[in-house]
Design a protein around this motif. Sequence first.
Motif, PDB file in Angstrom:
ATOM      1  N   THR A  78     -11.847 -32.099   4.672  1.00  0.00           N
ATOM      2  CA  THR A  78     -11.105 -33.342   4.855  1.00  0.00           C
ATOM      3  C   THR A  78      -9.646 -33.013   5.108  1.00  0.00           C
ATOM      4  O   THR A  78      -9.079 -32.092   4.518  1.00  0.00           O
ATOM      5  CB  THR A  78     -11.204 -34.262   3.622  1.00  0.00           C
ATOM      6  N   ALA A  79      -9.064 -33.781   6.006  1.00  0.00           N
ATOM      7  CA  ALA A  79      -7.622 -33.677   6.289  1.00  0.00           C
ATOM      8  C   ALA A  79      -7.180 -35.021   6.818  1.00  0.00           C
ATOM      9  O   ALA A  79      -7.818 -35.577   7.706  1.00  0.00           O
ATOM     10  CB  ALA A  79      -7.336 -32.579   7.301  1.00  0.00           C
ATOM     11  N   GLY A  80      -6.105 -35.522   6.264  1.00  0.00           N
ATOM     12  CA  GLY A  80      -5.758 -36.889   6.600  1.00  0.00           C
ATOM     13  C   GLY A  80      -6.927 -37.790   6.211  1.00  0.00           C
ATOM     14  O   GLY A  80      -7.555 -37.600   5.171  1.00  0.00           O
ATOM     15  N   THR A  81      -7.250 -38.745   7.045  1.00  0.00           N
ATOM     16  CA  THR A  81      -8.414 -39.591   6.757  1.00  0.00           C
ATOM     17  C   THR A  81      -9.639 -39.150   7.542  1.00  0.00           C
ATOM     18  O   THR A  81     -10.621 -39.876   7.632  1.00  0.00           O
ATOM     19  CB  THR A  81      -8.111 -41.064   7.082  1.00  0.00           C
ATOM     20  N   ALA A  82      -9.569 -37.932   8.085  1.00  0.00           N
ATOM     21  CA  ALA A  82     -10.714 -37.420   8.831  1.00  0.00           C
ATOM     22  C   ALA A  82     -11.584 -36.551   7.934  1.00  0.00           C
ATOM     23  O   ALA A  82     -11.117 -35.981   6.948  1.00  0.00           O
ATOM     24  CB  ALA A  82     -10.235 -36.617  10.034  1.00  0.00           C
ATOM     25  N   GLU A  83     -12.831 -36.452   8.302  1.00  0.00           N
ATOM     26  CA  GLU A  83     -13.789 -35.649   7.548  1.00  0.00           C
ATOM     27  C   GLU A  83     -14.798 -35.057   8.527  1.00  0.00           C
ATOM     28  O   GLU A  83     -15.276 -35.756   9.420  1.00  0.00           O
ATOM     29  CB  GLU A  83     -14.511 -36.534   6.531  1.00  0.00           C
TER      30      GLU A  83
ATOM     31  N   TYR B 284     -14.880 -28.327   0.728  1.00  0.00           N
ATOM     32  CA  TYR B 284     -15.799 -28.150  -0.391  1.00  0.00           C
ATOM     33  C   TYR B 284     -17.186 -27.832   0.116  1.00  0.00           C
ATOM     34  O   TYR B 284     -17.593 -28.268   1.192  1.00  0.00           O
ATOM     35  CB  TYR B 284     -15.790 -29.339  -1.347  1.00  0.00           C
TER      36      TYR B 284
ATOM     37  N   GLU C 266      -0.600 -33.956   3.514  1.00  0.00           N
ATOM     38  CA  GLU C 266      -1.622 -34.037   2.484  1.00  0.00           C
ATOM     39  C   GLU C 266      -2.405 -32.732   2.467  1.00  0.00           C
ATOM     40  O   GLU C 266      -2.436 -32.011   3.457  1.00  0.00           O
ATOM     41  CB  GLU C 266      -2.567 -35.199   2.775  1.00  0.00           C
ATOM     42  N   PRO C 267      -3.042 -32.428   1.354  1.00  0.00           N
ATOM     43  CA  PRO C 267      -3.802 -31.183   1.309  1.00  0.00           C
ATOM     44  C   PRO C 267      -5.021 -31.248   2.224  1.00  0.00           C
ATOM     45  O   PRO C 267      -5.638 -32.299   2.392  1.00  0.00           O
ATOM     46  CB  PRO C 267      -4.232 -31.098  -0.160  1.00  0.00           C
ATOM     47  N   LEU C 268      -5.330 -30.111   2.813  1.00  0.00           N
ATOM     48  CA  LEU C 268      -6.601 -29.978   3.519  1.00  0.00           C
ATOM     49  C   LEU C 268      -7.600 -29.474   2.479  1.00  0.00           C
ATOM     50  O   LEU C 268      -7.352 -28.480   1.810  1.00  0.00           O
ATOM     51  CB  LEU C 268      -6.469 -29.003   4.679  1.00  0.00           C
ATOM     52  N   VAL C 269      -8.685 -30.177   2.336  1.00  0.00           N
ATOM     53  CA  VAL C 269      -9.647 -29.856   1.285  1.00  0.00           C
ATOM     54  C   VAL C 269     -10.970 -29.442   1.920  1.00  0.00           C
ATOM     55  O   VAL C 269     -11.469 -30.117   2.817  1.00  0.00           O
ATOM     56  CB  VAL C 269      -9.878 -31.073   0.357  1.00  0.00           C
TER      57      VAL C 269
END
Lengths: 453, 92
Positions: free
Chosen positions: B66-71, B54, B49-52
Motif C-alpha cells: 500500500t502507498a497513498g490510497t493505492a493497493e 505485508y 505516508e509510509p509505503l507498507v
Amino acid sequence: MSSHREAPAISQDPVADNADTYAFVSPDDPSTVTIITNYVPLEGPPGGPNFFEFGDDVLYSIYIDNDGDALPDIEYQFRFRTTLQNPDTFLYNTGPIGSLSDPNWNKRQLYSVSVIRANGKATALGTDLACPPCNIGPRSTPNYDGLAAAAVHHLPSGETVFAGQRNDGFFVDLGAIFDLGDIREIQNLHLIPTPAGTSVDPLKSLNIHAIAIKVPISRLTRNGSVPSDPMSAASVLGIWGGASRRKVQVRDGYSTQESGPWVQVSRLGNPLFNEVIVPVGHKDRWNALDPVDDAGFEKYVNQPELAKLLPVLYPGAFPNLAAYSANRADLHAILLTGIPSGIVPGFQNFSGPKPADMLRLNVAIPPSASPNALGVVGGDLAGYPNGRRVFDDVVSIELKAVAGATIPLVDPSYTVDGAVGAVSSYLTPAADRYQSTFPYLGTPHDGYDTPSS
Amino acid sequence: MERLSRRSFVKIAGAATGAAALAAAPPIARAAVEDSPRPTDPTTGVPEEPLVAYVRDADRGEVTVTAGTAERTYRDRALVQRLLRAAGRKEA
C-alpha cells in the motif's frame, strides 16, 4: 438503538460509528432535501477536557442512489482537521468562547466538503469550514446557539452544511429493550414478569456529533428535475451514510501514520437494520459491505429473529405472529426495496427489485403540516419509512411492523394480534430536542447543567 | 453516464495522491508468472505516508503493498522469503 454501538467492531470506534441517518424534504425549505448522519454515540455532556469531536482520520460519506440500482450516483465526503491554538495548556478553552474565531478557544475542528458525481471526479465545495465547539457550560459557551448558528455554512455551490455537536434526537428505552425485549408498560405480560412501569429515555440527556447537509432537490434527482408526481420513479432517492478508515495504520512512538485505500467500517440506511435484523456474528461484515451487496442478508429480513422472539417473550400475546411462517414481504419492501405503488394510497418509494438497505425518500411528498411521529404507519406520508425525520418514532414503527402490523399490506388474510397496539416506545421527546430550522437537531446539552447522564 | 460504485469513487480519489509509486507493480494475474521483484524507480519521490508491504499469503508468495490510497497484491516469492527470514519465521 438505531445504530449506536450496534456491531462489535464499531462499538470500539465511536468517532466512526454512524449512529443515525436522516433524510427528509426540508420542512422550512421544501425545494431542498436535508440529510444528517450522526456519529460519536452516547456523548456525556461533561466529557472534558478533551471534548468529543469527529475523527481526523475518518472519511465520512453520504451516498445518494437516484436510479434504484443501489449504487451511489452522488457521494458527499467530509474530512476533518483538528487545530490547537495553544499546545501548552491543558484547557479546551482558556476563557469564554464568544465566536468561532475567539482566541480563547484552544482545540478546534475544521472540515472540508467535496462531492463526487457519476463522472468520478471530486469537486471541493468548501474547505476550512468551522465546527462549533462542544457545549461546555455558561462560563465557557455562554451563547451556544450563536456559535452553532455561525457554524451553518452556505456554500457557493448551493448546499448548506453543518458539522458539530447536537442534541441526540433518537429516543428509546435502551435499558429495558435490551433486558430481554422488555417494554415497561407491558412487562407484566413478559415471560419474566414484573409490575407494569413507565418507559425511560436515557438518550434525553446525551449528545451526538451531526454532519448535516441541505441540498437542492434538483441536484439529487436522476434527471435534475424537482418531481411533483409521487408515483414517478424519478422522485425516489436511496440514501445512506458510511465511514471509512485507511487500510493500514502504523503507530510509531506517539505518531501515527496511515497507508492504503479507504475501507468502510460503518454504514447506515434504515434505522435498526444492523442492530436488530443482522445477527451479531455478521454485523461487522455488514458494516464493511455496501447496500448493493445486501442480497445475502435478505434471509434475516424475511424471517426476522425478533418476530420469533416476541411470542416467546410475551407468552400468548402474539398467537397470529407465532403461527405466521411465510417470508415477511412487508419488511422486505419497507427495508430492502421500498414500498411499491398500490400498497399505500398515493404513495410509493420503490427503487427497484435490487434488495438493499437504504433510506428511500420520495421527494415529491411535501413536508407534513401536521407531522405524525409514526410516519406512514400513522398516515403521515412524509415520515419514515419515507426517508426519516429527526423526530420520527422509528422504534415504535419498526417494533409494530416486526410484530405484524404491516403484514396485511401484503397479505390481507392475516389478522394483526391485538397486542401490537401495545407495542410502542411509549416516549414523547421534549420539544427542545429538535429545532424547526437546519440542522433540525436541538441545542446540545452543556456539561455544567447536565453533569450526570 | 458511467456508473460507479463507492469503491471506484475511492479508487479515483486515491489516484491523485499515491498511486504513482505503484503504477509499475504487476497485478496478481500477471505476477503469477513473474517471481522476481521489479526494480524501484529511483526518480520516484519519497511518499509522505509510509509505503507498507505485508505478506498476505506466504505459501503463495503473495505480497500486498500500500502507498497513498493505492493497493496492489502481487506475487514475489523471493521478497516473501526475505521478509520471512527478516521476521525470523520459517520460510514457506
